[in-house]
Design a protein around this motif. Structure first.
Motif, short mmCIF file in Angstrom:
data_model
loop_
_atom_site.label_atom_id
_atom_site.label_comp_id
_atom_site.label_asym_id
_atom_site.label_seq_id
_atom_site.Cartn_x
_atom_site.Cartn_y
_atom_site.Cartn_z
N ALA A 234 0.86 -1.14 -0.08
CA ALA A 234 0.04 0.04 -0.20
C ALA A 234 0.75 1.26 0.09
N LEU B 48 2.63 2.20 2.35
CA LEU B 48 2.64 3.05 3.80
C LEU B 48 3.96 2.94 4.63
N GLN C 195 -2.30 2.57 -7.10
CA GLN C 195 -2.58 2.75 -5.82
C GLN C 195 -3.68 1.78 -5.21
N PRO C 196 -3.12 0.65 -4.28
CA PRO C 196 -4.26 -0.08 -3.91
C PRO C 196 -4.90 0.67 -2.46
N VAL C 197 -6.13 0.13 -2.17
CA VAL C 197 -6.76 0.49 -0.92
C VAL C 197 -6.64 -0.34 0.13
N MET C 198 -6.33 -0.03 1.32
CA MET C 198 -6.09 -0.92 2.52
C MET C 198 -6.88 -0.56 3.74
N PHE D 226 -7.41 -1.52 7.47
CA PHE D 226 -6.76 -2.03 8.56
C PHE D 226 -7.21 -2.83 9.41
N GLN E 225 -9.52 3.96 11.26
CA GLN E 225 -9.48 4.41 9.68
C GLN E 225 -10.81 5.48 10.01
N ALA F 219 -16.54 1.06 3.64
CA ALA F 219 -15.81 2.17 3.18
C ALA F 219 -14.50 2.21 2.14
#
Lengths: 248, 469
Positions: B318, B320, B331-334, B336, B342, B398
């Protein structure tokens, strides 16, 4: 992103003779020294004491010189402030009194640095509980809080990364450094607070359900109070008082 | 007959503020030597029942209670939680939250000190306890440096150090790999022996059934009421349909199989080359030379023992954390592991719509996901006030919405998206994630759950000692 950590000064200094001194007695001696210095209104004795304590810090205390200089910054700033205020407000003896107060700040400052670098928080709390009979409910609460504090930088970084993921990346200032905007900081602090609050609540319940608060408690690793601890404490206290005695 | 260890008679607990009935007319008797499995969907009242037995209800959580709750013959009302702890031991659901001291040794000794155990006996007892979970090498370790699985083992023996006769365990193996499950269950059973009693809440029933075995007795709780109570096999057989309908995990249950699919030979959505991660410039690598392509349509399960670097791998993909090597692609979405980390807004409604371009398409997919995850009735609530399962569903929703409505298809990385969910919620979660992979995206999740991997994943990755296997 390198992981942020908080480290107690005692973990950064090699344990020496001062580390073995009983924490409660050490704390009391520091207190006597600080109070005694309140009666000194000239700059010579604090200055000499400061020099002596510096030598102790560098030799017996094994405080690295670089570290000692860094730790001085807040005390020098505060001492300089005191000096300036006195010079500006007292026309007759402002310089003399100001220098006395600044010297006092520095001397107590080095003494505190010595205390911090030679005393692990857990040992201090255990000693306060066992030797000075401070209630366990207070000392363990402080320790639990301290553990939470140690975890905070990591928590902060994780939450920052988690929130960045959702807000679509870091805003960068003109020179390319990551920027924390006011709004982001607000959210970050809010979440860190809530998460920490929840955790402390759970710690409290968990301590209770492990029998915390029952009487009598026993002590697994007693902090011993040896004759040398007390002798050293009495000696340091007596010396401090004698040194600062007003009409000496 | 011997005296019962736990006895609840007509026990009812009502939250006065919301008027919600948490427990209703509970009648439960547990004798020494019994082991009880407590089954129920999320929010059915399992944790409340355990809280009532250990005195947290009503001593710490003030609820209106009526009826009786006796532990070892004395009403819970007459004792404080600390006094009760001599009889009742509680293995915490969140082991991190029970660690108070910097050293493992002191952490376990703390319980023994509280109970006034003779100092000379504490040392040997601490050693014995650590050995029982295969953690004797951790004696002098700092608690802050332990991984989730080891923290759970240390917290478990610390909770039970004083040899309580009643052991309450609320998902005691949530953070453990297979070997850990067996050793912790063994400790629990040995501790209660023939004179104690165990009440267990657990989702990982297959691993239990295959390894140490299921408890002999099962109690089913639903909406605060006891629906069934009897020998495990009988309860599971007679109430199979009802358990199925309420979405409870039951042993031997197969998740419905997701369709396997062949991945088109196309450009990968995300591709990692020579990816290495080290926590500090001089430290040992956590991940070394990872080569990994993720193609559209893939559903990947990332597995591996505790502390092997699964989360680090996702964070690296990701972007980060600082890495050596390269990650290319969109860009992936992570998502948590802790959903609270988040949340950005003050209502579920805003949370779902955060960062999206408000138009008919996004609104339609927000509505669709909100309905699928059962979040509709929560729209006005603050995300921090939701239950654990609701928070998790919200955070994945989300994340999915952000992934769906970016400029192009991307990879969704999710750290344990089914953690703590009951079967019904898990099934929905897996279906929604699979739908996303079917519409041009790809999903990689971290999970400990073998069932999920077998039923859902198109590919399985195992992280071991910093490398992919």
């Amino acid at each position: 992103m390198t992981p942020l950590t908080i480290q107690h000064p005692s973990t950064m200094v090699e344990p020496g003779a001062l580390t073995r001194w009983n924490p409660s007695i050490k704390l009391m001696s520091l207190f006597v020294l600080s109070v005694s210095l309140l009666f000194v209104w000239e700059p010579v004795r604090p200055a000499v004491l400061w020099a002596v304590l510096l030598i102790v810090a560098l030799t017996v205390g094994k405080v690295p010189p670089k570290w000692l200089v860094m730790a001085h910054i807040p005390f020098i700033a505060f001492g300089f402030g005191l000096f300036l205020v006195n010079v500006l407000t007292r026309s007759e003896d402002g310089v003399w009194i100001g220098a006395a107060l600044a010297g006092r700040t520095l001397a107590i400052g080095v003494a505190s640095i010595l205390f911090l670098t030679s005393t692990a928080p857990v040992e201090l709390m255990r000693s306060l509980n066992q030797n000075l009979k401070l209630p366990a409910s207070i000392t363990f609460a402080v320790l639990a809080g301290y553990q939470l504090l140690l975890g905070l930088p990591r928590e902060w970084q994780t939450i920052r990364a988690a929130q960045l993921m959702r807000t679509g990346g870091v805003e960068r200032s003109r020179n390319g450094k990551p920027k924390l905007t006011f709004k982001e900081a607000g959210r970050l602090v809010f979440t860190v607070l809530i998460v920490t609050l929840r955790r402390s609540e759970r710690i409290a319940t968990s301590l209770e359900s492990r029998g915390f608060g029952l009487k009598p408690r026993t002590v697994y690793r007693p902090i011993r109070l040896r004759v040398t601890d007390v002798t050293l404490g009495v000696a340091v206290s007596a010396l401090s008082i004698a040194y600062c005695w007003p009409w000496m | 007959m011997t005296e019962p260890l736990i006895q609840l008679r007509g026990f009812t607990a009502v939250d006065q503020r919301s008027g919600r009935v948490l427990l209703e007319d509970i009648n439960l008797t547990v004798y020494p030597g019994e082991q009880v499995l407590l089954l129920g969907a999320s929010g059915a009242g399992k944790s409340s029942l355990l809280d009532a037995i250990r005195g947290v209800i009503p001593h710490s959580v003030p609820l209106d209670i009526s009826g009786e709750c006796l532990v070892a013959g004395t009403p819970v009302l007459y004792n404080t939680v600390a006094e009760l702890s001599a009889v009742v031991g509680n293995v915490p659901q969140d082991p991190h939250a029970s660690i108070t001291l910097p050293l493992v040794e002191d952490e376990i000794a703390l319980t023994l000190e509280n109970h006034g155990v003779e100092p000379s006996q504490i040392g040997p007892r601490v050693n014995e306890l650590l050995e029982s979970v295969g953690a004797e090498h951790l004696l002098q370790q700092r608690t802050q440096t332990l991984s989730g699985g080891w923290v759970q083992r240390v917290a478990t023996v610390a909770a039970l150090a004083a040899n309580p006769r009643v052991v309450l365990a609320d998902e005691p193996t949530s953070m453990l790999d297979g070997a850990g499950v067996a050793s912790v269950m063994q400790v629990l059973t040995e501790l209660v022996g023939s004179s104690g009693a165990l009440i267990l809440v657990e989702h990982r029933l297959d691993e239990l059934a295959d390894g140490p075995g299921l408890p002999d007795r099962t109690v089913v709780i639903d909406q605060g009421k006891i629906r069934a109570d009897g020998p495990t096999q009988q309860v599971l057989a007679e109430h199979a349909e009802q358990l199925e309908a309420s979405g409870v995990w039951t042993p031997g249950l197969q998740l419905s199989q997701f369709k396997q699919r062949t991945v088109a030979e196309a450009e990968p959505l995300l591709s990692a080359r020579g990816l290495s991660v080290r926590p500090a410039p001089t430290a040992q690598q956590i991940l070394a030379d990872v080569e990994w392509d993720i193609h559209a349509g893939e559903r990947i399960a990332v597995m591996g023992a505790n502390g092997t670097g699964k989360t680090t791998l996702l964070l690296a993909l990701a972007g980060l954390i600082d890495v050596e090597g390269s990650v290319t692609g969109k860009q992936p979405v992570m998502v948590f592991q802790n959903p609270e980390h988040q949340f950005l807004t003050h209502s579920v409604y805003d949370e779902l719509r955060f960062g999206l371009v408000p138009n008919d398409t996004t609104e339609a997919s927000v509505q669709e996901l909100s309905a699928a995850f059962g979040l509709d009735h929560l729209a006005k609530l603050n995300p921090f006030r939701l239950s654990g399962g609701e928070k998790r569903r919200l955070s994945v929703a989300a994340g999915l919405l952000a992934a769906k409505h970016g400029s192009a298809a991307t990879v969704l990385l999710a750290d344990e998206p089914t953690f703590g969910l009951d079967r019904a919620a898990t099934t929905t979660m897996l279906k929604v994630l699979a739908d996303y992979a079917d519409t041009g995206g790809a999903v990689a999740i971290i999970t400990h759950d073998q069932r999920i991997t077998e039923a859902w994943a198109t590919r399985r990755l195992i992280v071991a000692e910093g490398a992919l296997v």
